[in-house]
Design a protein around this motif. Structure first.
Motif, PDB file in Angstrom:
ATOM      1  N   PRO A  80      -9.921   9.532   3.600  1.00  0.00           N
ATOM      2  CA  PRO A  80      -9.834  10.504   2.509  1.00  0.00           C
ATOM      3  C   PRO A  80     -11.175  11.195   2.264  1.00  0.00           C
ATOM      4  N   ARG A  81     -11.104  12.445   1.847  1.00  0.00           N
ATOM      5  CA  ARG A  81     -12.296  13.197   1.458  1.00  0.00           C
ATOM      6  C   ARG A  81     -12.497  13.085  -0.052  1.00  0.00           C
ATOM      7  N   THR A  82     -13.723  13.239  -0.479  1.00  0.00           N
ATOM      8  CA  THR A  82     -13.997  13.119  -1.919  1.00  0.00           C
ATOM      9  C   THR A  82     -13.276  14.200  -2.719  1.00  0.00           C
ATOM     10  N   SER A  83     -12.989  15.344  -2.083  1.00  0.00           N
ATOM     11  CA  SER A  83     -12.321  16.435  -2.796  1.00  0.00           C
ATOM     12  C   SER A  83     -10.799  16.329  -2.751  1.00  0.00           C
ATOM     13  N   ASP A  84     -10.252  15.351  -2.044  1.00  0.00           N
ATOM     14  CA  ASP A  84      -8.796  15.214  -1.967  1.00  0.00           C
ATOM     15  C   ASP A  84      -8.211  14.820  -3.319  1.00  0.00           C
ATOM     16  N   TRP A  85      -7.038  15.346  -3.606  1.00  0.00           N
ATOM     17  CA  TRP A  85      -6.319  15.016  -4.846  1.00  0.00           C
ATOM     18  C   TRP A  85      -5.962  13.538  -4.834  1.00  0.00           C
ATOM     19  N   ASP A  86      -6.447  12.809  -5.840  1.00  0.00           N
ATOM     20  CA  ASP A  86      -6.241  11.351  -5.885  1.00  0.00           C
ATOM     21  C   ASP A  86      -6.223  10.921  -7.352  1.00  0.00           C
ATOM     22  N   PRO A  87      -5.146  11.256  -8.076  1.00  0.00           N
ATOM     23  CA  PRO A  87      -5.159  11.150  -9.541  1.00  0.00           C
ATOM     24  C   PRO A  87      -5.066   9.743 -10.112  1.00  0.00           C
ATOM     25  N   GLU A  88      -4.556   8.791  -9.345  1.00  0.00           N
ATOM     26  CA  GLU A  88      -4.316   7.460  -9.914  1.00  0.00           C
ATOM     27  C   GLU A  88      -5.340   6.446  -9.427  1.00  0.00           C
ATOM     28  N   PRO A  89      -5.849   5.615 -10.310  1.00  0.00           N
ATOM     29  CA  PRO A  89      -6.745   4.530  -9.891  1.00  0.00           C
ATOM     30  C   PRO A  89      -5.933   3.330  -9.395  1.00  0.00           C
ATOM     31  N   PRO A  90      -6.584   2.299  -8.859  1.00  0.00           N
ATOM     32  CA  PRO A  90      -5.863   1.078  -8.477  1.00  0.00           C
ATOM     33  C   PRO A  90      -5.109   0.479  -9.661  1.00  0.00           C
ATOM     34  N   VAL A  91      -4.101  -0.322  -9.360  1.00  0.00           N
ATOM     35  CA  VAL A  91      -3.171  -0.793 -10.387  1.00  0.00           C
ATOM     36  C   VAL A  91      -3.863  -1.596 -11.481  1.00  0.00           C
ATOM     37  N   ASP A  92      -4.831  -2.457 -11.124  1.00  0.00           N
ATOM     38  CA  ASP A  92      -5.515  -3.237 -12.159  1.00  0.00           C
ATOM     39  C   ASP A  92      -6.336  -2.340 -13.080  1.00  0.00           C
ATOM     40  N   VAL A  93      -6.905  -1.286 -12.524  1.00  0.00           N
ATOM     41  CA  VAL A  93      -7.674  -0.338 -13.332  1.00  0.00           C
ATOM     42  C   VAL A  93      -6.725   0.418 -14.269  1.00  0.00           C
ATOM     43  N   ALA A 116      -1.168  11.241  -1.666  1.00  0.00           N
ATOM     44  CA  ALA A 116      -2.456  10.909  -2.280  1.00  0.00           C
ATOM     45  C   ALA A 116      -2.961   9.592  -1.683  1.00  0.00           C
ATOM     46  N   PRO A 117      -4.271   9.432  -1.535  1.00  0.00           N
ATOM     47  CA  PRO A 117      -4.806   8.221  -0.901  1.00  0.00           C
ATOM     48  C   PRO A 117      -4.394   6.925  -1.588  1.00  0.00           C
ATOM     49  N   GLN A 118      -4.312   6.926  -2.929  1.00  0.00           N
ATOM     50  CA  GLN A 118      -4.021   5.676  -3.614  1.00  0.00           C
ATOM     51  C   GLN A 118      -2.647   5.127  -3.252  1.00  0.00           C
ATOM     52  N   GLY A 119      -1.694   5.983  -2.977  1.00  0.00           N
ATOM     53  CA  GLY A 119      -0.380   5.512  -2.559  1.00  0.00           C
ATOM     54  C   GLY A 119      -0.469   4.705  -1.277  1.00  0.00           C
ATOM     55  N   SER A 120      -1.313   5.138  -0.340  1.00  0.00           N
ATOM     56  CA  SER A 120      -1.477   4.400   0.913  1.00  0.00           C
ATOM     57  C   SER A 120      -2.299   3.130   0.702  1.00  0.00           C
ATOM     58  N   ARG A 121      -3.245   3.164  -0.231  1.00  0.00           N
ATOM     59  CA  ARG A 121      -3.978   1.926  -0.553  1.00  0.00           C
ATOM     60  C   ARG A 121      -3.020   0.882  -1.128  1.00  0.00           C
ATOM     61  N   ASP A 122      -2.125   1.329  -2.005  1.00  0.00           N
ATOM     62  CA  ASP A 122      -1.133   0.399  -2.561  1.00  0.00           C
ATOM     63  C   ASP A 122      -0.239  -0.164  -1.454  1.00  0.00           C
ATOM     64  N   SER A 123       0.141   0.684  -0.496  1.00  0.00           N
ATOM     65  CA  SER A 123       0.973   0.220   0.618  1.00  0.00           C
ATOM     66  C   SER A 123       0.217  -0.789   1.476  1.00  0.00           C
ATOM     67  N   LEU A 124      -1.075  -0.553   1.664  1.00  0.00           N
ATOM     68  CA  LEU A 124      -1.874  -1.503   2.434  1.00  0.00           C
ATOM     69  C   LEU A 124      -1.962  -2.834   1.694  1.00  0.00           C
ATOM     70  N   GLY A 125      -2.096  -2.797   0.370  1.00  0.00           N
ATOM     71  CA  GLY A 125      -2.079  -4.035  -0.410  1.00  0.00           C
ATOM     72  C   GLY A 125      -0.770  -4.784  -0.244  1.00  0.00           C
ATOM     73  N   SER A 126       0.354  -4.053  -0.206  1.00  0.00           N
ATOM     74  CA  SER A 126       1.659  -4.692   0.019  1.00  0.00           C
ATOM     75  C   SER A 126       1.716  -5.302   1.423  1.00  0.00           C
ATOM     76  N   HIS A 127       1.120  -4.622   2.395  1.00  0.00           N
ATOM     77  CA  HIS A 127       1.059  -5.164   3.766  1.00  0.00           C
ATOM     78  C   HIS A 127       0.301  -6.493   3.760  1.00  0.00           C
ATOM     79  N   PHE A 128      -0.790  -6.564   3.020  1.00  0.00           N
ATOM     80  CA  PHE A 128      -1.563  -7.807   2.943  1.00  0.00           C
ATOM     81  C   PHE A 128      -0.760  -8.917   2.255  1.00  0.00           C
ATOM     82  N   ARG A 129       0.000  -8.567   1.226  1.00  0.00           N
ATOM     83  CA  ARG A 129       0.815  -9.575   0.548  1.00  0.00           C
ATOM     84  C   ARG A 129       1.904 -10.125   1.471  1.00  0.00           C
ATOM     85  N   LEU A 130       2.513  -9.248   2.276  1.00  0.00           N
ATOM     86  CA  LEU A 130       3.510  -9.714   3.228  1.00  0.00           C
ATOM     87  C   LEU A 130       2.872 -10.635   4.256  1.00  0.00           C
ATOM     88  N   ALA A 131       1.655 -10.290   4.720  1.00  0.00           N
ATOM     89  CA  ALA A 131       0.950 -11.163   5.665  1.00  0.00           C
ATOM     90  C   ALA A 131       0.647 -12.515   5.025  1.00  0.00           C
TER      91      ALA A 131
END
Length: 375
Positions: A310-323, A69-84
């Motif tokens: 990601p496409r708008t129709s892709d399965w993406d059930p979870e919002p960002p962590v703060d949401v 799901a796209p949100q999992g990769s967004r979370d990983s990108l956020g972790s990449h930014f924190r490591l940077a």
């Protein structure tokens, strides 16, 4: 008269080059034979998503493992930014630390698929997944596919896509060039597909008409009522052995748990798992159901501005962590850390304890087997 290749954008080209070495030649031969033995292409369930960085020399580098799901990769990108940000802090660069952390916090609260930080561009990248089908079912692993992991140890291997550069300019063999041409023209919808899925697929074919193949991955397919289907739709195992290990674990742990097998059936499933380990076979039958380790092709679509997101129709059930946190608080389901400590340890119900016991037994079995193998 100018060469037409000088006017054709890179994302619309397929560079077929000579593949060097005997292994590459063998893989090319197998790929060509697969077009005849498994001529039909079929889309596979969920796509895969990666977080990627645009390279100065061209292309996009995949920075980690894929997610379903796209949100999992967004979370990983956020972790990449924190490591940077941490690296910048260690180097004493406060300006860089603040900018990386600002980007990380943005990923926590917004749905962001394309972002620039300190002159670098990052994107969530979508990869479609496909299998080849023939008269006898889906294509199994090829002899040239790397499969060196020991039984039960395949999970230790790193992801094959990490560090891969998605660049249409990179040369490919003739067979993979033909496959790429087939896949970029493949819409992959059925009459039963939801309208939004069909519309997105057709739009992607026009807006991202190029493509790059990622290294193949593997999953388990099952034949039920005369038809083949995906047994583990979200799985993308790095090697054939990793797929076998997942099936063996299901036989020893999840099948007894989910199917509530009695002792005799548990022993039967365990024997099948043992035989799968011993033979490293790509096929097995359990309770009349045929299972097969299946080779999965992956394609990232490319357009004028880079890889498809990601496409708008892709399965993406979870919002960002703060949401998520805000929603849980509004529902009265959120507990602060001190409240959780005051409440004491969570008591597990009997079913959860049963699953825990099954996994503990499986890990103990693996340890004993490894100990005997090195003794």
């Amino acid at each position: 008269m100018s060469d037409y290749r000088e006017e054709t954008p890179a994302y619309l080209t397929i560079r077929v080059t000579q593949q060097e070495g005997p292994i590459a030649a063998f893989a090319e031969q197998e790929a060509w034979e697969a077009t005849t033995r498994y001529p039909e292409l079929m889309g596979v369930g969920l796509p895969e998503f990666f977080h990627a960085r645009e390279c100065e020399a061209g292309g996009w580098e995949l920075l980690g493992t894929g997610t379903d799901a796209p949100q999992g990769s967004r979370d990983s990108l956020g972790s990449h930014f924190r490591l940077a940000a941490k690296n910048a802090d260690d180097a004493g660069d406060e300006t860089a630390r603040r900018k990386w952390m600002a980007a990380a916090r943005r990923m926590d609260r917004e749905v962001v698929d394309d972002v620039r930080v300190r002159g670098e561009r990052f994107r969530i990248v979508r990869a479609g997944r496909f299998v080849r089908m023939g008269p006898n079912g889906p294509e199994p692993p090829r002899p040239s596919d790397p499969d060196t992991a020991e039984v039960g140890e395949a999970y230790r291997l790193g992801p094959t896509a990490k560090g891969f550069v998605v660049d249409p300019f990179t040369g490919t063999g003739l067979s993979n060039g033909i496959l790429k041409l087939e896949l970029v023209d493949f819409v992959g919808v059925t009459p039963d597909s939801p309208p939004e899925v069909t519309e997105d697929a057709r739009r992607a074919r026009l807006e991202y008409p190029g493509g790059v193949l990622l290294p193949a991955v593997f999953m388990i397919s099952e034949r039920v009522d005369g038809r083949w289907r995906s047994f583990d739709p979200g799985a993308a195992h790095t090697t054939p052995q990793a797929a076998r290990d997942s099936l063996a674990s299901w036989l020893r742990v999840m099948a007894p748990f989910t199917l509530r097998l009695d002792d005799d059936k548990r022993a039967e499933y365990a024997r099948i798992a043992d035989r799968l380990d011993e033979t490293r076979s790509n096929v097995t039958t359990v309770a009349g159901v045929r299972y097969r380790v299946t080779r999965v092709e992956r394609l990232v679509r490319i357009g004028p501005d880079g890889p498809e997101g990601p496409r708008t129709s892709d399965w993406d059930p979870e919002p960002p962590v703060d949401v998520q946190t805000r929603q849980l608080k509004e529902q009265g389901l959120w507990k602060e850390e001190d409240e959780e400590e005051a409440a004491g340890p969570i008591e597990l119900d009997e079913r959860t304890l049963e699953l825990q016991r099954l996994w503990e037994a499986e890990w103990e079995r693996r340890k004993n087997k490894k100990r005997k193998g090195t003794g």
